[in-house]
Design an enzyme around this catalytic site. Structure first.
Site, mmCIF file in Angstrom:
data_model
loop_
_atom_site.group_PDB
_atom_site.id
_atom_site.type_symbol
_atom_site.label_atom_id
_atom_site.label_comp_id
_atom_site.label_asym_id
_atom_site.label_seq_id
_atom_site.Cartn_x
_atom_site.Cartn_y
_atom_site.Cartn_z
ATOM 1 N N CYS A 37 12.856 -44.409 108.283
ATOM 2 C CA CYS A 37 13.566 -43.145 108.429
ATOM 3 C C CYS A 37 13.909 -42.941 109.891
ATOM 4 C CB CYS A 37 12.691 -42.009 107.933
ATOM 5 S SG CYS A 37 13.535 -40.453 108.025
ATOM 6 N N ARG B 215 23.787 -34.096 102.544
ATOM 7 C CA ARG B 215 22.485 -34.233 101.886
ATOM 8 C C ARG B 215 21.766 -32.886 101.856
ATOM 9 N NH1 ARG B 215 18.814 -37.323 105.068
ATOM 10 N NH2 ARG B 215 17.506 -36.270 103.577
ATOM 11 N N ARG C 102 7.316 -42.311 108.991
ATOM 12 C CA ARG C 102 6.951 -41.340 107.936
ATOM 13 C C ARG C 102 6.107 -42.035 106.884
ATOM 14 N NH1 ARG C 102 12.142 -37.879 106.278
ATOM 15 N NH2 ARG C 102 10.586 -36.447 105.443
ATOM 16 N N ASP D 164 12.480 -29.085 111.545
ATOM 17 C CA ASP D 164 13.838 -29.166 110.989
ATOM 18 C C ASP D 164 14.830 -28.269 111.725
ATOM 19 O OD1 ASP D 164 12.913 -30.973 109.195
ATOM 20 O OD2 ASP D 164 12.726 -29.578 107.521
ATOM 21 N N LYS E 239 16.716 -26.694 99.749
ATOM 22 C CA LYS E 239 16.655 -28.113 99.357
ATOM 23 C C LYS E 239 15.198 -28.578 99.217
ATOM 24 C CE LYS E 239 17.003 -31.314 102.734
ATOM 25 N NZ LYS E 239 15.943 -32.313 102.840
ATOM 26 N N ASN E 240 14.397 -28.245 100.250
ATOM 27 C CA ASN E 240 13.040 -28.798 100.255
ATOM 28 C C ASN E 240 12.105 -28.083 99.283
ATOM 29 O OD1 ASN E 240 13.861 -30.708 102.030
ATOM 30 N ND2 ASN E 240 12.993 -29.720 103.856
HETATM 31 N N1 EPU Z 1 2.343 -37.902 107.623
HETATM 32 C C1 EPU Z 1 1.382 -38.877 107.663
HETATM 33 N N2 EPU Z 1 0.996 -39.433 106.468
HETATM 34 C C2 EPU Z 1 1.514 -39.038 105.275
HETATM 35 C C3 EPU Z 1 2.494 -38.038 105.247
HETATM 36 C C4 EPU Z 1 2.893 -37.479 106.458
HETATM 37 O O1 EPU Z 1 0.903 -39.253 108.708
HETATM 38 O O2 EPU Z 1 1.099 -39.581 104.244
HETATM 39 C C5 EPU Z 1 2.804 -37.292 108.876
HETATM 40 C C6 EPU Z 1 4.287 -37.501 109.133
HETATM 41 O O3 EPU Z 1 4.531 -38.744 109.739
HETATM 42 C C7 EPU Z 1 4.637 -36.327 110.018
HETATM 43 C C8 EPU Z 1 3.724 -35.239 109.478
HETATM 44 O O4 EPU Z 1 2.677 -35.893 108.780
HETATM 45 O O5 EPU Z 1 4.258 -36.603 111.336
HETATM 46 C C9 EPU Z 1 4.397 -34.238 108.562
HETATM 47 O O6 EPU Z 1 5.128 -34.919 107.552
HETATM 48 P P1 EPU Z 1 5.294 -34.296 106.115
HETATM 49 O O7 EPU Z 1 4.587 -35.161 105.141
HETATM 50 O O8 EPU Z 1 4.920 -32.860 106.134
HETATM 51 O O9 EPU Z 1 6.851 -34.457 105.868
HETATM 52 P P2 EPU Z 1 7.531 -34.658 104.464
HETATM 53 O O10 EPU Z 1 6.769 -33.946 103.441
HETATM 54 O O11 EPU Z 1 7.828 -36.093 104.274
HETATM 55 C C10 EPU Z 1 9.011 -32.499 104.597
HETATM 56 C C11 EPU Z 1 10.483 -32.197 104.565
HETATM 57 C C12 EPU Z 1 11.113 -32.649 105.873
HETATM 58 C C13 EPU Z 1 10.422 -31.938 107.022
HETATM 59 C C14 EPU Z 1 8.907 -32.215 106.988
HETATM 60 C C15 EPU Z 1 8.124 -31.453 108.022
HETATM 61 C C16 EPU Z 1 10.961 -32.356 102.229
HETATM 62 C C17 EPU Z 1 11.674 -33.034 101.127
HETATM 63 N N3 EPU Z 1 11.089 -32.874 103.437
HETATM 64 O O12 EPU Z 1 8.922 -33.919 104.722
HETATM 65 O O13 EPU Z 1 12.482 -32.227 105.808
HETATM 66 O O14 EPU Z 1 10.934 -32.378 108.249
HETATM 67 O O15 EPU Z 1 8.393 -31.843 105.692
HETATM 68 O O16 EPU Z 1 8.309 -30.090 107.880
HETATM 69 O O17 EPU Z 1 10.350 -31.333 102.013
HETATM 70 C C18 EPU Z 1 14.736 -32.222 106.383
HETATM 71 O O18 EPU Z 1 14.908 -31.354 105.505
HETATM 72 O O19 EPU Z 1 15.619 -32.508 107.229
HETATM 73 C C19 EPU Z 1 13.463 -32.916 106.439
HETATM 74 C C20 EPU Z 1 13.305 -34.079 107.078
#
Ligand code: EPU
Length: 436
Positions: free
Chosen positions: A116, A403, A121, A311, A22-23
């Protein structure tokens, strides 16, 4: 609304086949917008998040079709820069549209993703990257408006307080591929999903080096072309089934995976006594069984890749509940991602929460109960707990599950689990009040 009813205490066995990630697929849908030509994505899991993304692309003006169950065709000849709030608010991954829209149209108007349940996030790092590349960014009535007409290559540090950002890295890469000059991303995410995105972009003609490391270099090109790309297997789905086998002390073969994506997770499992044997030369399957003298409790700390994935923390928590002794699970990515714990307590687990540490006193008898899924991975955790609980477990709000896990209940049934989708009316009256 449908519920999932699980009759516990059934040891699972047999073969399970893992779907596409998915991701990995979600940002690849967004990446298809970087060209006006047709892109074909194969091995795309059939999930509600993917269907939302397909719908968003359609609303932006792309021709989106699904010629086969797991194949999507995207032809974005003419597109708009403004995805609708109604769809974007349903899925955080729609933030991945920012980079491609700014790169291709030089502007984007994307609603800020909402709150969320797994914790705070923010998207500050996504915006910082674009700003440092020269984008003008404003927020009007909850919509992020970006003028990318003066976008230029830059040297960026994209890490944050919790380490690297996965979709932030994807956005920065996608913004850079059509921006002339060389952009250097330091502190980039190393996740296999980022590597797979870069593989797809390279097929489209992008010039990228360093994917899979913290330092990625992108040399912008004038134009990208369409491509055909096969999405990598879902490492989180694979690990969830490995833990399903472990929790019932069953024996299953998990097929169609890339075991090298499971490093930190496999280490914790093996140390605990969960045996993962390679079964073929292709090395794309693992036979999962458990040490006959019982499993040992474990400690995990979730971290960005190659660390233990956040995850998988909820599912690991359910597993720890079944192993006698003290297990400690520390969240470093989303420090408040523990919504599954009150539900596990309803089933008889003994878990206390101290800050971002879940302390599990495992081995207590688990009993079926009505429980509520708060998010995707929490729903998987509750189902795993239901597999080992005495009696029936009823999981509410399984739309979270749909999802992110393709045919989860069907795949579990194929392994012999007694899992069934039932209407809310099937819930025994005595189970109704605490949840509804
Ligand atoms: N963060 C910031 N600022 C930002 C972006 C992120 O502070 O602008 C922080 C977040 O709050 C968190 C950390 O950085 O503490 C990591 O977040 P990340 O941005 O890596 O998460 P994401 O890209 O929004 C993806 C996956 C998530 C998974 C996370 C961490 C996708 C679509 N989603 O989210 O997947 O938990 O990486 O590995 O790729 C799931 O599949 O259940 C899911 C939530």
């Amino acid at each position: 609304m449908e519920l999932l009813r699980i009759r516990g205490k059934v040891e699972i066995s047999g073969d399970v086949f893992i779907s596409g990630s998915k991701n990995a697929a979600l940002p690849q849908f967004a990446a298809a917008l970087l060209t006006d030509q047709e892109t074909i994505l194969e091995n795309v899991p059939d999930l509600s998040d993917i269907r939302f993304m397909g719908e968003i692309l359609t609303q932006l003006g792309a021709e989106v079709t699904k010629p086969a169950f797991n194949t999507w065709k995207i032809r974005p000849a003419n597109i708009q820069p403004n995805p609708p709030y109604e769809l974007v608010r349903k899925m955080r991954a729609s933030i991945c549209l920012l980079g491609p829209l700014v790169a291709r149209l030089k502007r984007a108007k994307v609603p800020m993703p909402g709150g969320c349940v797994i914790g705070h996030r923010p998207i500050d790092l996504h915006l910082l990257a674009l700003k440092e590349m020269g984008a003008d960014i404003s927020l009007n009535q909850g919509i992020v408006e970006i003028d990318g007409s003066r976008l230029k290559a830059a040297n960026l540090f994209i890490g944050g307080r919790h380490g690297s950002t996965v979709t932030g890295t994807a956005n920065a890469i996608m913004a850079s591929v059509l921006t002339l000059g060389t952009t250097v991303l330091d502190g980039a995410a190393c996740e296999p999903e980022i590597v797979d995105l870069c593989e797809m972009l390279k097929k489209m003609g992008a010039q990228i080096s360093g994917a899979g490391s913290h330092l990625i270099k992108i040399k912008g090109v004038e134009k990208l072309k369409g491509c055909t790309h096969r999405v990598i297997p879902d490492r989180i789905e694979a690990a969830t089934y490995i833990m399903a086998a472990a929790i019932t002390r069953g024996k299953i073969t998990v097929n169609g995976i890339n075991p090298t994506h499971l490093g930190a997770f496999s280490k914790v499992m093996k140390d605990s006594g969960i045996l993962l044997d390679e079964v073929n030369i292709k090395k794309d399957a693992l036979f999962v069984h458990t040490r006959p003298d019982g499993l040992s409790p474990f400690e995990i700390i979730t971290l960005p890749y190659p660390g233990f994935p956040t995850d998988l923390q909820a599912q690991a928590c359910a597993l720890a509940c079944t192993i006698p002794g003290l297990s400690i699970l520390t969240e470093r990515v989303y420090p408040s991602r523990f919504m599954h714990i009150p539900e596990l307590l309803r089933m008889g687990a003994e878990v206390s929460l101290e800050g971002a540490n879940a302390i599990v006193r495992g081995g207590k008898p688990m009993n079926g109960a009505p429980v509520m899924a708060s998010d995707l991975r929490a729903s998987a955790a509750l189902i795993l707990a239901g597999l080992i609980a005495e009696g029936e477990t009823w999981v509410h709000r399984i739309y979270h599950l749909d999802r992110g896990y393709e045919l989860f209940d069907q795949k579990l049934r194929n392994l012999g689990a007694e899992v069934e989708r039932v209407p809310e009316t099937a819930l025994p009256p005595s189970f109704r009040s605490p949840i509804d």
